[in-house]
Design a protein around this motif. Structure first.
Motif, PDB file in Angstrom:
ATOM      1  N   ASP A 490       3.406  -9.994  -2.387  1.00 52.84           N
ATOM      2  CA  ASP A 490       3.865  -9.221  -1.224  1.00 52.84           C
ATOM      3  C   ASP A 490       5.144  -9.806  -0.633  1.00 52.84           C
ATOM      4  N   ARG A 491       6.106  -8.908  -0.357  1.00 52.01           N
ATOM      5  CA  ARG A 491       7.397  -9.330   0.182  1.00 52.01           C
ATOM      6  C   ARG A 491       7.587  -8.910   1.639  1.00 52.01           C
ATOM      7  N   LEU A 492       6.708  -8.079   2.130  1.00 50.84           N
ATOM      8  CA  LEU A 492       6.681  -7.765   3.552  1.00 50.84           C
ATOM      9  C   LEU A 492       5.309  -7.215   3.909  1.00 50.84           C
ATOM     10  N   THR A 493       5.050  -7.172   5.217  1.00 51.47           N
ATOM     11  CA  THR A 493       3.778  -6.660   5.724  1.00 51.47           C
ATOM     12  C   THR A 493       4.050  -5.508   6.680  1.00 51.47           C
ATOM     13  N   LEU A 494       3.339  -4.420   6.482  1.00 52.17           N
ATOM     14  CA  LEU A 494       3.364  -3.300   7.417  1.00 52.17           C
ATOM     15  C   LEU A 494       2.142  -3.403   8.317  1.00 52.17           C
ATOM     16  N   GLU A 512       5.889   0.223  -3.677  1.00 56.76           N
ATOM     17  CA  GLU A 512       5.290  -0.390  -4.874  1.00 56.76           C
ATOM     18  C   GLU A 512       5.931   0.204  -6.131  1.00 56.76           C
ATOM     19  N   GLY A 513       6.194   1.513  -6.098  1.00 57.23           N
ATOM     20  CA  GLY A 513       6.842   2.161  -7.228  1.00 57.23           C
ATOM     21  C   GLY A 513       8.266   1.687  -7.457  1.00 57.23           C
ATOM     22  N   GLU A 514       8.865   1.063  -6.456  1.00 57.61           N
ATOM     23  CA  GLU A 514      10.220   0.534  -6.572  1.00 57.61           C
ATOM     24  C   GLU A 514      10.215  -0.969  -6.829  1.00 57.61           C
ATOM     25  N   GLY A 515       9.030  -1.515  -7.080  1.00 60.11           N
ATOM     26  CA  GLY A 515       8.926  -2.931  -7.369  1.00 60.11           C
ATOM     27  C   GLY A 515       8.833  -3.826  -6.155  1.00 60.11           C
ATOM     28  N   ILE A 516       8.567  -3.250  -4.984  1.00 60.24           N
ATOM     29  CA  ILE A 516       8.424  -4.034  -3.759  1.00 60.24           C
ATOM     30  C   ILE A 516       6.945  -4.040  -3.362  1.00 60.24           C
ATOM     31  N   ALA A 517       6.299  -5.163  -3.519  1.00 58.47           N
ATOM     32  CA  ALA A 517       4.882  -5.277  -3.164  1.00 58.47           C
ATOM     33  C   ALA A 517       4.755  -5.422  -1.645  1.00 58.47           C
ATOM     34  N   VAL A 518       3.861  -4.640  -1.068  1.00 63.62           N
ATOM     35  CA  VAL A 518       3.746  -4.572   0.386  1.00 63.62           C
ATOM     36  C   VAL A 518       2.298  -4.771   0.816  1.00 63.62           C
ATOM     37  N   ARG A 519       2.126  -5.579   1.828  1.00 63.69           N
ATOM     38  CA  ARG A 519       0.814  -5.758   2.447  1.00 63.69           C
ATOM     39  C   ARG A 519       0.690  -4.770   3.620  1.00 63.69           C
ATOM     40  N   VAL A 520      -0.498  -4.214   3.814  1.00 63.37           N
ATOM     41  CA  VAL A 520      -0.728  -3.284   4.922  1.00 63.37           C
ATOM     42  C   VAL A 520      -1.905  -3.783   5.755  1.00 63.37           C
ATOM     43  N   ILE A 521      -1.660  -3.948   7.050  1.00 63.41           N
ATOM     44  CA  ILE A 521      -2.708  -4.381   7.980  1.00 63.41           C
ATOM     45  C   ILE A 521      -2.991  -3.258   8.965  1.00 63.41           C
ATOM     46  N   THR A 533      -4.828 -13.417  11.028  1.00 59.46           N
ATOM     47  CA  THR A 533      -4.395 -12.553   9.927  1.00 59.46           C
ATOM     48  C   THR A 533      -2.897 -12.290   9.982  1.00 59.46           C
ATOM     49  N   LEU A 534      -2.367 -12.093  11.182  1.00 56.84           N
ATOM     50  CA  LEU A 534      -0.931 -11.849  11.330  1.00 56.84           C
ATOM     51  C   LEU A 534      -0.117 -13.070  10.939  1.00 56.84           C
ATOM     52  N   ARG A 535      -0.570 -14.239  11.330  1.00 53.13           N
ATOM     53  CA  ARG A 535       0.168 -15.458  10.988  1.00 53.13           C
ATOM     54  C   ARG A 535       0.125 -15.733   9.492  1.00 53.13           C
ATOM     55  N   THR A 536      -1.019 -15.447   8.903  1.00 49.48           N
ATOM     56  CA  THR A 536      -1.117 -15.610   7.448  1.00 49.48           C
ATOM     57  C   THR A 536      -0.156 -14.659   6.741  1.00 49.48           C
ATOM     58  N   ALA A 537      -0.111 -13.429   7.187  1.00 46.09           N
ATOM     59  CA  ALA A 537       0.797 -12.444   6.591  1.00 46.09           C
ATOM     60  C   ALA A 537       2.245 -12.876   6.765  1.00 46.09           C
ATOM     61  N   ALA A 538       2.576 -13.400   7.931  1.00 48.13           N
ATOM     62  CA  ALA A 538       3.943 -13.843   8.175  1.00 48.13           C
ATOM     63  C   ALA A 538       4.316 -15.004   7.259  1.00 48.13           C
ATOM     64  N   THR A 541       4.408 -13.479   3.503  1.00 49.59           N
ATOM     65  CA  THR A 541       5.369 -12.429   3.161  1.00 49.59           C
ATOM     66  C   THR A 541       6.715 -12.592   3.855  1.00 49.59           C
ATOM     67  N   GLY A 542       6.746 -13.287   4.970  1.00 50.51           N
ATOM     68  CA  GLY A 542       7.998 -13.575   5.652  1.00 50.51           C
ATOM     69  C   GLY A 542       8.554 -12.444   6.498  1.00 50.51           C
ATOM     70  N   CYS A 543       8.165 -11.215   6.251  1.00 51.07           N
ATOM     71  CA  CYS A 543       8.718 -10.061   6.956  1.00 51.07           C
ATOM     72  C   CYS A 543       7.591  -9.174   7.474  1.00 51.07           C
ATOM     73  N   LEU A 544       7.692  -8.753   8.726  1.00 55.22           N
ATOM     74  CA  LEU A 544       6.705  -7.850   9.310  1.00 55.22           C
ATOM     75  C   LEU A 544       7.404  -6.611   9.874  1.00 55.22           C
ATOM     76  N   VAL A 545       6.787  -5.461   9.635  1.00 55.96           N
ATOM     77  CA  VAL A 545       7.229  -4.213  10.239  1.00 55.96           C
ATOM     78  C   VAL A 545       6.040  -3.631  11.004  1.00 55.96           C
ATOM     79  N   THR A 546       6.195  -3.445  12.309  1.00 48.87           N
ATOM     80  CA  THR A 546       5.141  -2.796  13.091  1.00 48.87           C
ATOM     81  C   THR A 546       5.501  -1.334  13.272  1.00 48.87           C
ATOM     82  N   VAL A 547       4.496  -0.473  13.188  1.00 49.49           N
ATOM     83  CA  VAL A 547       4.702   0.974  13.269  1.00 49.49           C
ATOM     84  C   VAL A 547       3.710   1.538  14.273  1.00 49.49           C
ATOM     85  N   GLU A 548       4.227   2.177  15.333  1.00 51.50           N
ATOM     86  CA  GLU A 548       3.319   2.669  16.367  1.00 51.50           C
ATOM     87  C   GLU A 548       3.780   3.997  16.931  1.00 51.50           C
TER      88      GLU A 548
END
Length: 615
Positions: A490-494, A512-521, A533-538, A541-548
């Motif tokens: 995983d290279r980022l977390t949503l 994922e189809g573009e070769g970018i593995a993504v974690r979803v929380i 869980t958030l700190r582990t993901a950070a 993966t190093g990158c977080l995107v929050t969507v609200e």
């Protein structure tokens, strides 16, 4: 007590109010002095209460709506023997139970926190409703309020509701002392003006001299004998009664008396009269408890179900299992789906109409009587009741609030109907729990879990149908989250919640189809938040995107950012939220315009990963 003793008791309450404020160097003695005779007669002649058993189901209930008159309340407690003189003089001091405005967190005889004026009567209506329709008990509810607070709209929401419900077990005592904080009140000593207003709402009214103890006694007796209507006793009084230097004079609100010792002498000096409060005649019926685990509704993965529908079905099942659960709604039960509870448990369902302040206040009153209330309306409309929610927290009240039709995802109705501030509002409430489920099974589990939590609990539900993601046996602990996708690549977390979870999953699939593995929380517990869980993901993966589906201030993004506020390494963080004022459009168009649909999420992910590679 005879007439002479009641007069002396009123003077004692004035003296002790003056003494308490003088010892504190602050307080509201003049507001206490005006209501001293009203309170003396009530406690000595009419109130039925066991101070040794404040939870006695048969106790009458007294609400001091004008909470700034707390010196009077504490003086009464001293006269009953509930506190002693030494404690009285700790008023407003650090560590004392006797706060500037009383709260049930500190004192077991207080029904609800007051001080934000206009709330005592609405909460009293809730307690009286519990007595009539839930407890089936003959206890009475007495509310003492000031004339200034009759300017509050919440008073008139309560007045109409009380008359509509024929709450003849409710008596409002209005201390009409003519003076507010900065000068005269709107109607001064015009008792008829107040009477006309209450009568128009369907109340029985009694006008009286609030310093004539026999007249006050007769007024209370008339209230007790009135059937089919609540009673408002409108008592003409004088602020600072009994001390010439302050009586009926402006500019003295919220101040100890300038010459306290002289005032005490003018009032006849300290006394030590004791009130023998009449005990309740019967135990009453405590709320029914648990009868077993709820048989919650179940849905199969892949079904399309709105979380508001799941709420209605789950609440109904919970009500079947637990006789202490009650539901209140603001005339939108067909939309919130609370009507499902109404059909199954009509005796425990309360229609509060379009009066959100009264709805929340009634929930607080019922919770004070041991019931477990769920109050539901559109998320946007709960903002109108925010002060009641805030004061419920001050009270330590346990109530469940449900806000439906949240966010731009409701579609064409437009911004007035979109709850876009509710997560921030509820997160800011002390000790609150904020939950935002994304599917039906998750909603059902969280509805049941809320019943056993403390404090203010808020559940955000959605209007439109969404896919069932979880199986019916999945567990959702409060304070947790669910990692829906993850890998060692995983290279980022949503991070998403509610309606944005399916969008985040779709974006992750595209990336994922573009070769970018993504974690979803799925961060269904917005408060408390799953920091681990958030700190582990950070870290991984190093990158977080929050969507609200919420404004960027105070919602999901801020909850995630705060997980790193204690010095933990902060990841690259992008927050997608509703930043513009929406108009009318379809739900799909709304999500796209706000930049929180799958395509927008994927675009943000690509950009964030690209920046990480460049850096």
């Amino acid at each position: 007590m005879n007439t002479g003793e009641l007069v002396e008791l009123g003077q004692q309450l004035r003296v002790d109010s003056v003494r308490a404020a003088a010892a504190a160097g602050s307080g509201h003695p003049t507001s206490s002095m005006s209501a001293a005779d009203l309170t003396a007669v009530l406690f000595a002649r009419h109130l039925r209460y066991d101070f040794e058993r404040p939870d006695h189901p048969g106790n009458d209930r007294f609400v001091l709506s004008k909470g700034h008159a707390s010196p009077l309340m504490y003086a009464v407690y001293k006269a009953t023997g509930a506190i002693d003189d030494e404690e009285l003089l700790t008023f407003r001091k650090n560590g004392s139970r006797l706060e500037g405005h009383p709260t049930p967190r500190r004192l077991p005889w207080i029904e609800t926190a007051t001080g934000s004026l206009g709330q005592g009567l609405p909460v009293g209506v809730g307690i009286a409703l519990a007595g009539k329709r839930l407890d089936h008990a003959d206890y009475r509810v007495w509310v003492l309020c000031g004339d200034s607070e009759l300017a509050e709209g919440s008073i008139w929401e309560a007045a109409e509701h009380a008359a509509y419900e024929h709450l003849d077990n409710l008596t409002l005592i209005v201390d009409v002392n003519r003076l507010g904080q900065r000068g005269p009140t709107r109607h001064g000593h015009d008792l008829d003006a107040y009477a006309r207003r209450f009568q128009a709402f369907g109340w029985h009214t009694v006008e009286t001299d609030g310093h004539d103890v026999d007249a006050v006694d007769r007024a209370y007796g008339e209230a007790l004998s009135t059937r089919g209507q609540p009673t408002a006793i409108l008592a003409r009084t004088l602020k600072g009664k009994g001390v010439e230097a302050v009586q009926d004079r402006e500019g003295l609100h919220g101040k100890p008396l300038p010459e306290a010792e002289e005032a005490i002498a003018e009032l006849g000096g300290p006394r030590d009269l004791r009130i023998r409060v009449e005990a309740p005649s019967a135990d009453g019926t405590p709320p029914a408890g648990h009868t077993g685990r709820p048989d919650l509704p179940r849905w199969d993965k892949g079904e399309e179900v709105a979380t508001r529908n799941a709420f209605g079905e789950a609440l109904t099942a919970l009500g079947t299992a637990r006789g202490d659960v009650v539901a209140l709604d603001g005339e939108v039960g067909d939309s919130t789906r609370a009507e499902a509870f109404a059909k199954e448990h009509p005796e425990r369902y309360f229609e509060c109409y379009i009066a959100e302040q009264q709805m929340v206040a009634a929930a607080v009153g019922m919770a004070a009587r041991g019931w477990t209330p769920y109050a539901a309306t559109f998320a946007a409309f709960l903002t109108r009741a925010h002060d009641f929610i805030r004061m419920a927290s001050v009270s330590g009240s346990g109530i469940n609030l449900v806000g439906s039709h949240a966010g731009v995802a409701i579609g064409q109705d437009g911004p007035s109907q979109m709850g876009l501030e509710d997560l921030a509002m509820m997160r800011a409430v002390h000790g609150s729990t904020v939950l935002y489920p994304c599917d039906a099974n998750q909603t059902a589990r969280l509805v049941a879990a809320m019943a056993d939590l403390d404090g203010i609990r808020y559940l955000r539900t959605s209007r439109g149908a969404g896919p069932v993601i979880y199986g019916p046996d999945e567990e959702f602990p409060v304070g947790g989250s669910k990692v829906l996708r993850s890998s060692g690549r995983d290279r980022l977390t949503l991070v998403a919640a509610g309606v944005t979870v399916p969008e985040a999953l779709a974006a992750a699939q595209a990336l994922e189809g573009e070769g970018i593995a993504v974690r979803v929380i799925d961060l269904y517990s917005v408060k408390p938040v799953d920091r681990e869980t958030l700190r582990t993901a950070a870290e991984e993966t190093g990158c977080l995107v929050t969507v609200e589906d919420h404004h960027p201030e105070g919602g999901l993004g801020d909850a995630v950012a705060e997980a790193f506020a204690d010095g933990s390494p902060v990841p690259r963080l992008v927050r997608l939220a509703v930043r513009d004022m929406p108009g009318s459009a379809s739900p799909e168009e709304q999500l796209r315009a706000a930049g929180i649909d799958a395509e927008s999420i994927a675009a943000a992910g690509r950009l964030l990963v690209g920046e990480a590679i460049v850096s």
